[in-house]
Design an enzyme around this catalytic site. Structure first.
Site, PDB file in Angstrom:
ATOM      1  N   ARG A 242      45.807  35.650  49.090  1.00  0.00           N
ATOM      2  CA  ARG A 242      44.939  35.170  50.157  1.00  0.00           C
ATOM      3  C   ARG A 242      43.908  36.250  50.464  1.00  0.00           C
ATOM      4  O   ARG A 242      44.223  37.443  50.460  1.00  0.00           O
ATOM      5  CB  ARG A 242      45.740  34.850  51.428  1.00  0.00           C
ATOM      6  CG  ARG A 242      46.440  33.509  51.370  1.00  0.00           C
ATOM      7  CD  ARG A 242      45.454  32.363  51.377  1.00  0.00           C
ATOM      8  NE  ARG A 242      46.078  31.050  51.218  1.00  0.00           N
ATOM      9  CZ  ARG A 242      46.175  30.412  50.073  1.00  0.00           C
ATOM     10  NH1 ARG A 242      45.703  30.959  48.958  1.00  0.00           N
ATOM     11  NH2 ARG A 242      46.728  29.214  50.014  1.00  0.00           N
ATOM     12  N   GLU A 271      35.936  32.719  52.897  1.00  0.00           N
ATOM     13  CA  GLU A 271      35.331  31.998  51.779  1.00  0.00           C
ATOM     14  C   GLU A 271      34.454  30.843  52.278  1.00  0.00           C
ATOM     15  O   GLU A 271      34.808  30.193  53.258  1.00  0.00           O
ATOM     16  CB  GLU A 271      36.425  31.408  50.869  1.00  0.00           C
ATOM     17  CG  GLU A 271      37.284  32.421  50.164  1.00  0.00           C
ATOM     18  CD  GLU A 271      38.363  31.759  49.301  1.00  0.00           C
ATOM     19  OE1 GLU A 271      38.299  30.520  49.087  1.00  0.00           O
ATOM     20  OE2 GLU A 271      39.267  32.460  48.851  1.00  0.00           O
ATOM     21  N   HIS A 288      37.908  31.403  43.378  1.00  0.00           N
ATOM     22  CA  HIS A 288      39.172  30.764  43.782  1.00  0.00           C
ATOM     23  C   HIS A 288      39.619  29.730  42.730  1.00  0.00           C
ATOM     24  O   HIS A 288      39.765  28.542  43.030  1.00  0.00           O
ATOM     25  CB  HIS A 288      39.027  30.102  45.155  1.00  0.00           C
ATOM     26  CG  HIS A 288      40.345  29.989  45.877  1.00  0.00           C
ATOM     27  ND1 HIS A 288      40.461  30.109  47.237  1.00  0.00           N
ATOM     28  CD2 HIS A 288      41.604  29.770  45.425  1.00  0.00           C
ATOM     29  CE1 HIS A 288      41.719  29.970  47.602  1.00  0.00           C
ATOM     30  NE2 HIS A 288      42.438  29.759  46.512  1.00  0.00           N
TER      31      HIS A 288
END
Length: 322
Positions: A242, A271, A288
Site C-alpha cells: 500500500r 494515487e 498499480h
C-alpha cells in the site's frame, strides 16, 4: 421477487459484470469515471450492496448516521484500508474482500520491480527510446546482481511468502522476514526463511526489502527517513503493498542522496498523484499493476459475486473482513 440492487463503482471485467447483471439489478460504471465521495455517500440509501475498489475512499464521514439500505460492501481487492471498517460496522454493514487469487501475480510484480531496479531496466529503456544510447561499453549503466543476495520480506503473509518462493527458488536468494504475527513453521520452511525479531533487523541485513503488509493507520509511513537510513547503500526497496506504508518524500530524498541504491514502486499514497520529487529519482514506477492480469482480475470479481451471493442467501460471506 425483485432483484437486489447493487452498485459497481468502477468498470469490471465483462464476464464479472455479466454475472452480476444476471443475478442482480446492477448499476455499472461503463464510463469508468471515479465516483465522488458525495455520490458514494448518497448510494447508501439506494442500493442493497456497494462494490468499491481501492480507488474509492470510504472514510467515516461517508457512512450515513441513520441505518442505510446498503447491508454489504463487496470490495474488489484484498486490501481494505480505504474503507473505515469501524464506521461500516457501526452502520451495520458487512465488508468483504478478495484474498488469495491475486497472490501469485502480485508476487510476480514484486520480483519484476526488484529486477528492473537492480538492473536499471527502466532507465535503460528510457535511454533507448530517447535516442541517447551510444552503444555498448564496459562501464555503462552498471546494476546490481540479485542472485545469491538477501531478500528481506516485511509482512510474511500470502503475497510475501509467494514472493519469497520466487526469490529463493528462482534466484537462490537467502530469505529473511519480519511479521507482527506468528508464522507457521511450514511457511518459512518452504524457502528456508529466517525470522528476524524486528523491522529494523531486516532493513539492516537485506539487499532487497519487499513490503507486503496491510495499509492503514498502524503502518502509515512505516518506511520513513529514519528506517531508510538503516538500509544498506546498495539496497533496493520494493513496494507492492500500500502506498501509505512508504513516506514518498523521504524515499525520494534517500534515493537522491544515495542512502539506498534504488526502489521499485507499484503503489503510492494519494494515487494517482505522485510527489514530483519521486518522479525525478531513479525509482522504477508502475501504475498499480499488481493484480493486473485477465485471469486474476476476473477471479477477483467472481469472488466479490460469491460473497454477495452468500450474504443475500443468509450465509456468512466466505471472505468477510468486518
Amino acid at each position: 421477487m425483485a432483484k437486489r440492487k447493487i452498485l459497481v463503482t468502477r468498470r469490471w471485467p465483462k464476464p464479472v459484470e455479466d454475472r452480476l447483471s444476471e443475478t442482480y439489478d446492477a448499476t455499472l460504471n461503463s464510463d469508468d469515471v471515479p465516483m465522488s465521495s458525495e455520490a458514494i455517500a448518497a448510494a447508501f440509501s439506494d442500493y442493497d450492496a456497494i462494490c468499491p475498489t481501492v480507488s474509492d475512499k470510504l472514510p467515516a464521514g461517508v457512512f450515513p448516521a441513520e441505518t442505510p439500505r446498503t447491508r454489504i460492501l463487496g470490495n474488489f481487492g484484498v486490501g481494505f484500508s480505504h474503507i473505515d471498517t469501524d464506521a461500516a460496522g457501526a452502520a451495520g454493514i458487512v465488508v468483504t474482500n478478495t484474498p488469495d487469487v491475486l497472490s501469485e501475480c502480485t508476487a510476480d510484480l514484486a520480483i519484476t520491480l526488484m529486477l528492473m531496479a537492480a538492473r536499471r531496466a527502466s532507465e535503460g529503456e528510457r535511454e533507448v527510446r530517447a535516442g541517447d544510447w551510444a552503444g555498448w561499453r564496459p562501464t555503462h549503466m552498471i546494476g546490481t546482481k540479485v542472485s545469491g543476495a538477501t531478500f528481506g520480506v516485511l509482512g510474511f503473509g500470502r503475497i510475501g511468502r509467494t514472493a519469497a518462493k520466487r526469490a529463493h527458488h528462482g534466484f537462490g536468494m537467502k530469505v529473511i522476514y519480519y511479521d507482527a504475527f506468528p508464522v507457521k513453521p511450514e511457511f518459512s520452511a518452504e524457502t528456508r526463511a529466517e525470522a528476524r525479531d524486528s523491522i529494523e533487523a531486516v532493513l539492516r541485513e537485506a539487499d532487497v526489502v519487499s513490503l507486503h503488509m496491510p495499509g492503514g493507520r498502524e503502518n502509515y509511513h512505516l518506511i520513513n527517513a529514519e528506517r531508510l537510513a538503516m538500509m544498506k547503500p546498495t539496497a533496493i526497496l520494493v513496494n507492492t503493498a500500500r502506498g501509505e506504508v512508504v513516506d514518498a518524500n523521504a524515499l525520494a530524498d534517500a534515493l537522491g542522496r544515495g542512502t539506498i541504491a534504488g526502489a521499485g514502486l507499484d503503489v503510492y499514497e494519494g494515487e494517482p498523484t505522485i510527489p514530483p520529487a519521486l518522479l525525478r529519482t531513479n525509482a522504477v514506477l508502475l501504475p498499480h499493476l499488481g493484480s493486473a492480469t485477465k485471469a486474476t482480475r476476473e477471479a477477483m470479481g467472481m469472488m466479490v459475486a460469491d460473497n454477495l451471493d452468500a450474504f443475500f442467501a443468509g450465509r456468512e460471506p466466505p471472505n468477510r473482513v468486518a
